[in-house]
Design an enzyme around this catalytic site. Structure first.
Site, PDB file in Angstrom:
ATOM      1  N   GLU A   1      -0.509   4.896  -0.484  1.00  0.00           N
ATOM      2  CA  GLU A   1      -1.296   6.116  -0.708  1.00  0.00           C
ATOM      3  C   GLU A   1      -0.404   7.343  -0.599  1.00  0.00           C
ATOM      4  O   GLU A   1       0.424   7.436   0.307  1.00  0.00           O
ATOM      5  CB  GLU A   1      -2.415   6.211   0.332  1.00  0.00           C
ATOM      6  CG  GLU A   1      -3.570   5.276   0.036  1.00  0.00           C
ATOM      7  CD  GLU A   1      -4.714   5.450   1.021  1.00  0.00           C
ATOM      8  OE1 GLU A   1      -4.559   6.168   2.024  1.00  0.00           O
ATOM      9  OE2 GLU A   1      -5.775   4.842   0.782  1.00  0.00           O
TER      10      GLU A   1
ATOM     11  N   ARG B   1      -2.798  -2.762 -18.182  1.00  0.00           N
ATOM     12  CA  ARG B   1      -3.983  -1.906 -18.091  1.00  0.00           C
ATOM     13  C   ARG B   1      -3.742  -0.839 -17.044  1.00  0.00           C
ATOM     14  O   ARG B   1      -3.450  -1.147 -15.890  1.00  0.00           O
ATOM     15  CB  ARG B   1      -5.197  -2.734 -17.670  1.00  0.00           C
ATOM     16  CG  ARG B   1      -5.533  -3.859 -18.585  1.00  0.00           C
ATOM     17  CD  ARG B   1      -6.930  -4.340 -18.319  1.00  0.00           C
ATOM     18  NE  ARG B   1      -7.856  -3.557 -19.084  1.00  0.00           N
ATOM     19  CZ  ARG B   1      -8.155  -3.807 -20.355  1.00  0.00           C
ATOM     20  NH1 ARG B   1      -7.594  -4.801 -20.997  1.00  0.00           N
ATOM     21  NH2 ARG B   1      -9.010  -3.054 -20.991  1.00  0.00           N
TER      22      ARG B   1
ATOM     23  N   TYR C   1       0.840  -1.205   0.000  1.00  0.00           N
ATOM     24  CA  TYR C   1       0.000   0.000   0.000  1.00  0.00           C
ATOM     25  C   TYR C   1       0.869   1.246   0.000  1.00  0.00           C
ATOM     26  O   TYR C   1       1.813   1.318   0.775  1.00  0.00           O
ATOM     27  CB  TYR C   1      -0.916   0.013   1.233  1.00  0.00           C
ATOM     28  CG  TYR C   1      -2.369   0.017   0.809  1.00  0.00           C
ATOM     29  CD1 TYR C   1      -2.919   1.165   0.239  1.00  0.00           C
ATOM     30  CD2 TYR C   1      -3.156  -1.115   0.917  1.00  0.00           C
ATOM     31  CE1 TYR C   1      -4.224   1.162  -0.208  1.00  0.00           C
ATOM     32  CE2 TYR C   1      -4.467  -1.124   0.470  1.00  0.00           C
ATOM     33  CZ  TYR C   1      -4.994   0.024  -0.096  1.00  0.00           C
ATOM     34  OH  TYR C   1      -6.280   0.022  -0.547  1.00  0.00           O
TER      35      TYR C   1
ATOM     36  N   THR D   1      -4.649   5.880 -21.723  1.00  0.00           N
ATOM     37  CA  THR D   1      -4.561   4.545 -21.159  1.00  0.00           C
ATOM     38  C   THR D   1      -3.152   4.071 -21.477  1.00  0.00           C
ATOM     39  O   THR D   1      -2.477   4.630 -22.339  1.00  0.00           O
ATOM     40  CB  THR D   1      -5.557   3.569 -21.822  1.00  0.00           C
ATOM     41  OG1 THR D   1      -5.329   3.601 -23.238  1.00  0.00           O
ATOM     42  CG2 THR D   1      -6.995   3.936 -21.544  1.00  0.00           C
TER      43      THR D   1
ATOM     44  N   ASP E   1      -7.393  13.509 -24.839  1.00  0.00           N
ATOM     45  CA  ASP E   1      -7.427  12.119 -24.387  1.00  0.00           C
ATOM     46  C   ASP E   1      -6.830  11.274 -25.515  1.00  0.00           C
ATOM     47  O   ASP E   1      -7.490  10.984 -26.506  1.00  0.00           O
ATOM     48  CB  ASP E   1      -8.888  11.732 -24.108  1.00  0.00           C
ATOM     49  CG  ASP E   1      -9.042  10.277 -23.694  1.00  0.00           C
ATOM     50  OD1 ASP E   1      -8.051   9.526 -23.758  1.00  0.00           O
ATOM     51  OD2 ASP E   1     -10.171   9.889 -23.314  1.00  0.00           O
TER      52      ASP E   1
ATOM     53  N   LYS F   1      -3.375   0.322 -24.725  1.00  0.00           N
ATOM     54  CA  LYS F   1      -3.850   0.225 -26.115  1.00  0.00           C
ATOM     55  C   LYS F   1      -2.622   0.224 -27.030  1.00  0.00           C
ATOM     56  O   LYS F   1      -1.790  -0.651 -26.896  1.00  0.00           O
ATOM     57  CB  LYS F   1      -4.873   1.325 -26.383  1.00  0.00           C
ATOM     58  CG  LYS F   1      -6.114   1.131 -25.484  1.00  0.00           C
ATOM     59  CD  LYS F   1      -7.194   2.163 -25.669  1.00  0.00           C
ATOM     60  CE  LYS F   1      -8.347   1.898 -24.700  1.00  0.00           C
ATOM     61  NZ  LYS F   1      -9.361   2.968 -24.724  1.00  0.00           N
TER      62      LYS F   1
HETATM   63  C1  LIG Z   1     -10.348   3.286 -23.891  1.00  0.00           C
HETATM   64  C2  LIG Z   1     -10.596   4.743 -23.699  1.00  0.00           C
HETATM   65  C3  LIG Z   1     -10.731   5.318 -22.419  1.00  0.00           C
HETATM   66  C4  LIG Z   1     -10.960   4.535 -21.155  1.00  0.00           C
HETATM   67  O1  LIG Z   1     -10.164   3.569 -20.833  1.00  0.00           O
HETATM   68  P1  LIG Z   1     -10.515   2.453 -19.753  1.00  0.00           P
HETATM   69  O2  LIG Z   1      -9.145   2.031 -19.397  1.00  0.00           O
HETATM   70  O3  LIG Z   1     -11.325   1.432 -20.466  1.00  0.00           O
HETATM   71  O4  LIG Z   1     -11.233   3.094 -18.626  1.00  0.00           O
HETATM   72  C5  LIG Z   1     -10.830   6.691 -22.315  1.00  0.00           C
HETATM   73  N1  LIG Z   1     -10.810   7.459 -23.407  1.00  0.00           N
HETATM   74  C6  LIG Z   1     -10.716   6.947 -24.650  1.00  0.00           C
HETATM   75  C7  LIG Z   1     -10.716   7.871 -25.804  1.00  0.00           C
HETATM   76  C8  LIG Z   1     -10.622   5.582 -24.833  1.00  0.00           C
HETATM   77  O5  LIG Z   1     -10.585   5.089 -26.064  1.00  0.00           O
END
Ligand SMILES: *Cc1c(COP(=O)(O)O)cnc(C)c1O
Length: 413
Positions: free
Chosen positions: A53, A232, A51, A223, A197, A226
């Site tokens: 925090e 993740r 942990y 993220t 994003d 991807k």
């Molecule tokens: C996949 C995605 C997210 C969210 O990701 P999670 O890890 O599934 O919560 C946020 N914004 C965009 C544009 C995404 O494609």
């Protein structure tokens, strides 16, 4: 997995089964990838036991001698890779990272302007189904009906009309690069925070195959799993002046203790992304999706925006005798895994829309190049033409498996 197999053969056998599925299929879900063994080992480590925090030097628990070093390493690699002033590597995933941005900058009821979900935006960009659309006054921009492209003039119009506090740029299903300079100009006209994003295309930015939003945006989220090809997780990158607000929003604003095993996995993935080979990977992702697009269009497929310059394509099936869901199910049976997706001006509902979305990141990681992508495109054409003929689909699945056997996911990148 010898211990797991002994203690819990049920879970072990499911993992094995999923491993086989991932090996035998052509995985084209645009948000997915395959991580290296090194990333997996870090993510599956004893770091999950700790942990911590707070942040380096300001933790709420003792025993952070090692964790501080790991988190600092992940942060310094992310700064180097993306050229950001400040990085927070604690968000549990992309959605909490986005929520933290809203918490840092705005109050419930304030206005945000983001891409509409059916046009390729994400749930967290103001969809009514999400907290981002329930707690904030979300205004959405749509794609140009005829070209399928972002209309920056329309975004500017909406911005002038609604005066959003935040403008969100980014998407989950848009096959083109974004003009961050134009987004910046629009944000400046109305005094909005520009929030990019880059969840989908972060790996392309890291590898130099997509322009970077960092010089233009006030804050960038991503993220890590991807195109970036890590475990993740999520990250927030921002200008120094926002560092305190972002850190406070992540912890204690919306999260408790960080997932240290994930932080270590992110650090490993960032080391991979800093290597020269990652540039080849990023460039190949784009070559692969462009090859796929070209062959499909030669076969009479209509692609949204008539092509791609990133990792994904969006096929509009309205000139074919099949719906998005029927096509996605038939493709899955044939060993090609993707998802059904809405297309601009879709007259069908979101649970059975007119399109399918496909990405090339996972296949590129596996070593697929133009030659294999051409074969994949020919299979897709055959499946869509024969979507209701099970024998044809099962035959293609066999051929897919043969190709997959020749191209296992490498353990090291
Ligand atoms: C996949 C995605 C997210 C969210 O990701 P999670 O890890 O599934 O919560 C946020 N914004 C965009 C544009 C995404 O494609």
């Amino acid at each position: 997995m010898s211990v797991l197999s002994q203690f819990d053969p049920e879970v072990a056998s499911y993992i094995k089964e999923e491993e086989t599925r991932q090996h035998d299929k052509i995985r084209m879900i645009a948000s997915e990838n395959s991580v290296s063994k090194a990333v997996m080992e870090a993510t599956g480590s004893i770091l999950t036991n700790k942990y911590s925090e707070g942040y380096t030097g300001k933790r709420y628990y003792e025993g952070q001698q090692v964790i501080d070093k790991i988190e600092d390493l992940a942060i310094s690699r992310a700064k180097e890779l993306f050229g950001a002033d400040h990085v927070n590597v604690q968000p549990y995933s992309g959605s909490p990272a986005n929520l933290a941005v809203y918490l840092a900058f705005i109050k419930p009821g304030d206005t945000i302007l983001g891409m509409a979900l059916p046009h390729g935006g994400h749930l967290t960009h103001g969809s009514r189904a999400s907290i981002s659309g329930k707690y904030f006054n979300a205004v959405s921009y749509e794609l140009d009906e005829n070209t399928g492209l972002i209309s920056y003039d329309r975004i500017e119009e909406l911005a002038l009309q609604h005066k959003p506090k935040i403008i969100v740029a980014g998407h989950s299903a848009y096959p083109r690069q974004l003009d961050f300079k134009r987004f910046r100009e629009i944000a400046d006209k109305v005094g909005a925070i520009l929030f990019v994003d880059m969840a989908h295309f972060a790996g392309l930015v890291a590898g130099g195959a997509h322009p970077s939003p960092i010089p233009y945006a006030d804050v960038v989220t991503t993220t890590t799993h991807k195109t970036l090809r890590g475990p993740r997780g999520g990250m927030i990158l921002c200008k120094e002046e926002y560092a305190k607000a972002i850190d406070k929003a992540v912890f204690p604003g919306i999260q408790g203790g960080p997932h240290n095993h994930t932080t270590a996995g992110i650090a490993v993935a960032l080391k991979e992304a800093l290597s020269p080979k990652f540039k080849d990977y990023a460039a190949q992702i784009v070559k692969n999706s462009q090859t796929l697009a070209k062959v499909l269009m030669e076969k009479g497929f209509k692609l949204v925006t008539d092509g791609t310059d990133n990792h994904l394509i969006l096929i509009d099936l309205r000139n074919k005798d099949v719906t998005g869901k029927q096509a996605a199910k038939a493709l899955d049976r044939a060993g090609i895994v993707c998802n059904y997706n809405t297309v601009p001006k879709d007259d069908r509902k979101a649970f059975d829309p007119s399109g399918i979305r496909m990405g090339t990141a996972t296949l590129t990681t596996r070593g697929f190049k133009e030659e294999e992508m051409t074969q994949v495109a020919l299979w897709i054409d055959k499946v869509v033409t024969n979507w209701d003929k099970e024998e044809v689909l099962d035959q293609i699945a066999k051929e897919v498996k043969e190709l997959c056997n020749k191209k296992p996911v490498p353990e090291m990148f």
